[in-house]
Motif scaffolding. Structure first.
Motif, mmCIF file in Angstrom:
data_model
loop_
_atom_site.group_PDB
_atom_site.id
_atom_site.type_symbol
_atom_site.label_atom_id
_atom_site.label_comp_id
_atom_site.label_asym_id
_atom_site.label_seq_id
_atom_site.Cartn_x
_atom_site.Cartn_y
_atom_site.Cartn_z
ATOM 1 N N ASP A 32 0.844 -1.196 0.000
ATOM 2 C CA ASP A 32 0.000 0.000 0.000
ATOM 3 C C ASP A 32 0.881 1.248 0.000
ATOM 4 O O ASP A 32 0.718 2.137 -0.820
ATOM 5 C CB ASP A 32 -0.931 0.003 1.221
ATOM 6 C CG ASP A 32 -2.101 -0.945 1.057
ATOM 7 O OD1 ASP A 32 -2.330 -1.418 -0.074
ATOM 8 O OD2 ASP A 32 -2.792 -1.224 2.050
ATOM 9 N N LEU A 33 1.814 1.291 0.958
ATOM 10 C CA LEU A 33 2.773 2.389 1.043
ATOM 11 C C LEU A 33 4.145 1.818 1.385
ATOM 12 O O LEU A 33 4.260 0.880 2.177
ATOM 13 C CB LEU A 33 2.360 3.405 2.115
ATOM 14 C CG LEU A 33 1.054 4.173 1.901
ATOM 15 C CD1 LEU A 33 0.752 5.044 3.113
ATOM 16 C CD2 LEU A 33 1.117 5.021 0.646
ATOM 17 N N HIS A 34 5.180 2.428 0.810
ATOM 18 C CA HIS A 34 6.561 2.000 1.051
ATOM 19 C C HIS A 34 7.402 3.269 1.182
ATOM 20 O O HIS A 34 7.452 4.073 0.252
ATOM 21 C CB HIS A 34 7.029 1.128 -0.115
ATOM 22 C CG HIS A 34 8.472 0.760 -0.073
ATOM 23 N ND1 HIS A 34 9.200 0.436 -1.198
ATOM 24 C CD2 HIS A 34 9.347 0.664 0.967
ATOM 25 C CE1 HIS A 34 10.445 0.167 -0.860
ATOM 26 N NE2 HIS A 34 10.565 0.299 0.447
ATOM 27 N N CYS A 35 8.019 3.451 2.349
ATOM 28 C CA CYS A 35 8.743 4.696 2.626
ATOM 29 C C CYS A 35 10.111 4.412 3.233
ATOM 30 O O CYS A 35 10.331 3.371 3.854
ATOM 31 C CB CYS A 35 7.950 5.585 3.588
ATOM 32 S SG CYS A 35 6.305 6.019 3.016
ATOM 33 N N ILE A 36 11.003 5.384 3.068
ATOM 34 C CA ILE A 36 12.325 5.343 3.688
ATOM 35 C C ILE A 36 12.440 6.531 4.634
ATOM 36 O O ILE A 36 12.169 7.673 4.249
ATOM 37 C CB ILE A 36 13.457 5.423 2.637
ATOM 38 C CG1 ILE A 36 13.296 4.311 1.591
ATOM 39 C CG2 ILE A 36 14.826 5.346 3.314
ATOM 40 C CD1 ILE A 36 13.476 2.924 2.127
ATOM 41 N N GLY A 37 12.829 6.264 5.881
ATOM 42 C CA GLY A 37 12.985 7.322 6.866
ATOM 43 C C GLY A 37 14.290 8.066 6.703
ATOM 44 O O GLY A 37 15.173 7.670 5.932
ATOM 45 N N SER A 38 14.453 9.156 7.453
ATOM 46 C CA SER A 38 15.638 10.004 7.342
ATOM 47 C C SER A 38 16.905 9.293 7.797
ATOM 48 O O SER A 38 18.013 9.684 7.415
ATOM 49 C CB SER A 38 15.434 11.284 8.162
ATOM 50 O OG SER A 38 15.023 10.974 9.481
ATOM 51 N N ASP A 39 16.771 8.246 8.608
ATOM 52 C CA ASP A 39 17.932 7.476 9.061
ATOM 53 C C ASP A 39 18.116 6.191 8.263
ATOM 54 O O ASP A 39 18.885 5.310 8.662
ATOM 55 C CB ASP A 39 17.789 7.132 10.544
ATOM 56 C CG ASP A 39 17.842 8.374 11.430
ATOM 57 O OD1 ASP A 39 18.563 9.326 11.056
ATOM 58 O OD2 ASP A 39 17.166 8.404 12.473
#
Length: 293
Positions: free
Chosen positions: A96-103
């Motif tokens: 549904d959603l795939h994200c990369i965090g700042s770290d």
């Protein structure tokens, strides 16, 4: 001839005028029927609120409420949701959603409307596929450093009661699953870079006066937004104001409204089929019990 032409143009104008007004009236009735705000528990609503770059602060705030005291997410980058297998026989996955965090941490966020027997298997499979992608093929040496990978599941069913065990979890927050790899004897975290956080919305039954945390407020909002007509005073306006600002159905374009109605219909149809199948199964089980008796 000229007079007839004027009459034809006049009647054409009347037809177009009536058609346009009928369309406006139909859309107005449709928006009224749908309520005031887009339901985030639909496929359209989930991506509408949380899947757009312009509104990513909403997803950041939501994730931070789940990770409260564990980590702080300051930014997110949206990544492709479709991933093909390394081999032809490997199945393709779509998040549904795939994200990369700042770290560099990886987040898979899923909204699951109906009970799925192997949902836990699916969650582990999804995270395994992403972990497998982190190390380049053919890489040599002993460097197996991996980023943090988290699966976030928002479920519209009781993951345990609908399963085979039928065991209720004894906890103050039965609606929240916070899973990590642990030592079974010491209960200590064995590996802190892989986690599963599941929310079972049907088990969240807190009333406004019982909302103690920001996560409580988020879950209440997810469950009740479609029936609200304004931002209530017990929700933090700084965090939730944007949702009420962008989520008004009256602000949707005609194309967005059609997509939302289709998504809502799909959700209701799926729930109807599931409930009918469940009732049929219960009736069959009852009849079988009577026959055996």
């Amino acid at each position: 001839m000229f007079f007839l032409l004027i009459i034809l143009v006049f009647f054409q104008f009347i037809i177009v005028y009536l058609t346009d007004n009928q369309l406006i009236n139909i859309m107005a009735r449709s928006k009224k029927h749908l309520g005031r705000y887009v339901d985030p528990r639909t496929d359209f609503g989930w991506k509408f609120y949380f899947g757009r770059e312009d509104n990513k602060i909403l997803l950041i705030e939501f994730l931070n409420s789940l990770f409260h005291g564990e980590k702080i997410i300051s930014d997110l980058r949206y990544k492709p949701v479709e991933h093909d297998g390394d081999y032809e026989e490997m199945r393709r996955v779509v998040f549904d959603l795939h994200c990369i965090g700042s770290d560099g941490e990886v987040f898979i966020i899923e909204m699951q409307q109906l009970f799925q027997e192997f949902f836990k298997d699916r969650a582990v499979y999804y995270t395994s596929r992403l972990i497998n992608k982190q190390l380049a093929r053919g890489k040599k040496g002993s460097d197996y450093y991996l980023p943090e990978v988290y699966f976030i599941g928002i479920l519209e069913f009781d993951m345990d009661r609908n399963g085979s065990t039928g065991i209720s979890r004894v906890t103050e927050r039965p609606y929240f699953y916070d899973v990590a790899l642990c030592d079974k004897l010491t209960k200590e975290i064995f590996y802190d870079k892989l986690g599963y956080k599941m929310i079972s919305l049907p088990l969240f039954n807190k009333q406004p006066e019982e909302l103690k945390t920001v996560m409580d407020q988020w879950l209440y909002l997810l469950k009740h937004l479609s029936t609200m007509d304004r931002l209530p005073s017990f929700l933090d306006k700084r965090i939730f104001g944007l949702i009420f600002e962008i989520g008004e159905i009256g602000k949707l374009t005609e194309e967005e409204l059609m997509s939302y109605e289709a998504s809502l219909k799909h959700k209701r149809d799926a729930e109807s089929v599931f409930n009918s199948a469940k009732k049929s199964g219960e009736a069959l089980g009852h009849a079988k019990g009577l026959a055996e008796g």
